[in-house]
Design an enzyme around this catalytic site. Structure first.
Site: not given
Ligand code: ADP
Ligand code: MG
Length: 383
Positions: A66, A122, A171, A223
């Site tokens: 990533s 977010a 989602d 939740y």
């Molecule tokens: P949301 O889906 O609302 O953004 P979540 O807690 O469900 O929040 O997901 C966030 C998690 O997804 C991060 O903590 C990370 O583990 C993973 N994630 C999101 N984007 C990336 C990225 N670009 N690279 C690596 N991990 C990511």
């Molecule tokens: Mg999420």
């Protein structure tokens, strides 16, 4: 942008990718805390996407990288993937490979490079964007022929069982199935869906997303408590799910819950929220975009007062936006932080954004991220 990820893939893995795919983040326009009650939701896709450059492998090796997480590619063996062991970001794409294999699909390995513009954590569903972009790439590369709905279900399974997050189906369906210029009306019971025309710019309106950049720590426990309360409400009312309590029956239902003030409030939110999703869809279909504003604001009041999942930052966005001329505003996502969505007349949008920034500074809150969001395309191959 896809050229950049292809180039990075080549640097990481020594040859160009077989293809590049994209899957967007989403904002839920209306329909909050309805999905685990078999109800309605209406998200739309953000312009911000996760991109995946991917090549298949036939030696059982899965390499994941990533751009945002950085470091070297993580090397895994597909046959050894097992739920509950991976606590890092790699659980999202690895979980998708696991879920596809569990469902009987032959995935023999892949090299994956991900790069995402969806801000994580977010409430804009960066996690589903990662899952769905991975699933779509593997679907194409291994010729699986799965539909968006089926891919969304598999991605949800990955997040529930492999990552260990008890999320609903919204989602993943939004990332997989949204269309540009539309919101997606989704019935989370049978997954039937309708594309609802939603073109704010044509109506002289702007949608603003305000990421408060706070995540209050107690959200997971709260939740679970709301979920259990909703289940109790349904059981007390003899309904399979709160979705089955019709809006016209609400008063009678609330009377039956007289001795249970907390459950009563939860039920009132879910039943009125399902009605608001239907109402918002009707208004959009009839072209009356401005009238959706008050429906959003009512939804916020219900989440704040009945469901109890707002927080000072989200309330401040809503109150400030309305005072600065927005037509409507609400928190979006699970609550206790995350983002809010604001519907404003085009000529008031800048003022609203400025007022929210000022109000946050005045309250001593961290500066929010504010951006305009046109309803954008769902997951697709881009190169
Ligand atoms: P949301 O889906 O609302 O953004 P979540 O807690 O469900 O929040 O997901 C966030 C998690 O997804 C991060 O903590 C990370 O583990 C993973 N994630 C999101 N984007 C990336 C990225 N670009 N690279 C690596 N991990 C990511
Ligand atoms: Mg999420």
């Amino acid at each position: 942008m896809s050229a950049g990820v292809a180039e990075r893939f080549r640097e990481l893995y020594g040859a160009g990718p077989r293809g590049v795919w994209a899957a967007p983040g989403r904002v839920n326009l209306i329909g909050e805390h309805t999905d685990y009650n078999d109800g309605f939701v209406m998200p739309f896709a953000l312009p911000q996407s996760a991109l995946a450059a991917v090549s298949p492998r036939d030696d059982g090796v899965l390499r994941l990288h990533s751009a945002e997480a950085g470091g070297d590619p993580v090397v895994l063996r597909v046959a050894a993937l097992a739920p509950g062991e991976d606590r890092a970001w790699t659980a999202y794409p690895a979980g998708v490979v696991w879920a596809l294999r569990e469902a009987g699909h032959r995935i023999t390995g892949a090299d994956v490079h991900l790069a995402s513009a969806v801000p994580p954590g977010a409430g804009l569903s960066s996690s589903a964007a990662l899952e769905v972009v991975t699933a779509l790439a593997l679907n194409d590369l291994f010729g699986l022929g799965l539909t968006g709905t089926v891919l969304a279900r598999l991605c949800r399974r990955a997040e529930n069982a492999y990552v260990g997050a008890p999320v609903g189906i919204m989602d993943q369906t939004a990332a997989a199935c949204c269309e540009a210029g539309h919101a997606l009306f989704l019935d989370t019971r049978d997954l039937s869906r309708r594309q609802i025309p939603f073109d704010p710019a044509a109506g002289g309106l702007r949608v603003l997303v305000v990421d408060t950049r706070v995540a209050h720590a107690h959200s997971a426990g709260e939740y679970g408590r709301r979920r259990a309360g909703c289940e109790r409400g349904a059981a007390l009312l003899g309904a399979a799910a709160l979705r089955d309590v019709r809006y016209g029956e609400l008063d009678a239902a609330l009377e039956r819950l007289d001795g249970e003030p907390e459950v009563r409030r939860l039920v009132r939110h879910v039943v009125t929220e399902n009605r608001r999703v239907e109402r918002a869809a009707e208004l959009l279909e009839s072209g009356d975009l401005r009238a959706v504003g008050p429906v959003l604001t009512e939804g916020h009041a219900s989440l704040r007062d009945d469901f109890g999942v707002s927080c000072p930052e989200l309330d401040l966005v809503v109150d400030t936006a309305l005072a600065a001329g927005a037509l409507g505003a609400r928190m979006t996502g699970g609550g206790f932080g995350g983002s809010a969505v604001v519907l404003a007349p085009e000529d008031a949008a800048e003022g609203v954004a400025g007022a929210v920034r000022e109000a946050f500074a005045g309250a001593g809150f961290r500066a929010p991220r504010v951006f305009g969001a046109l309803p954008s395309a769902g997951a697709r191959r881009v190169a």
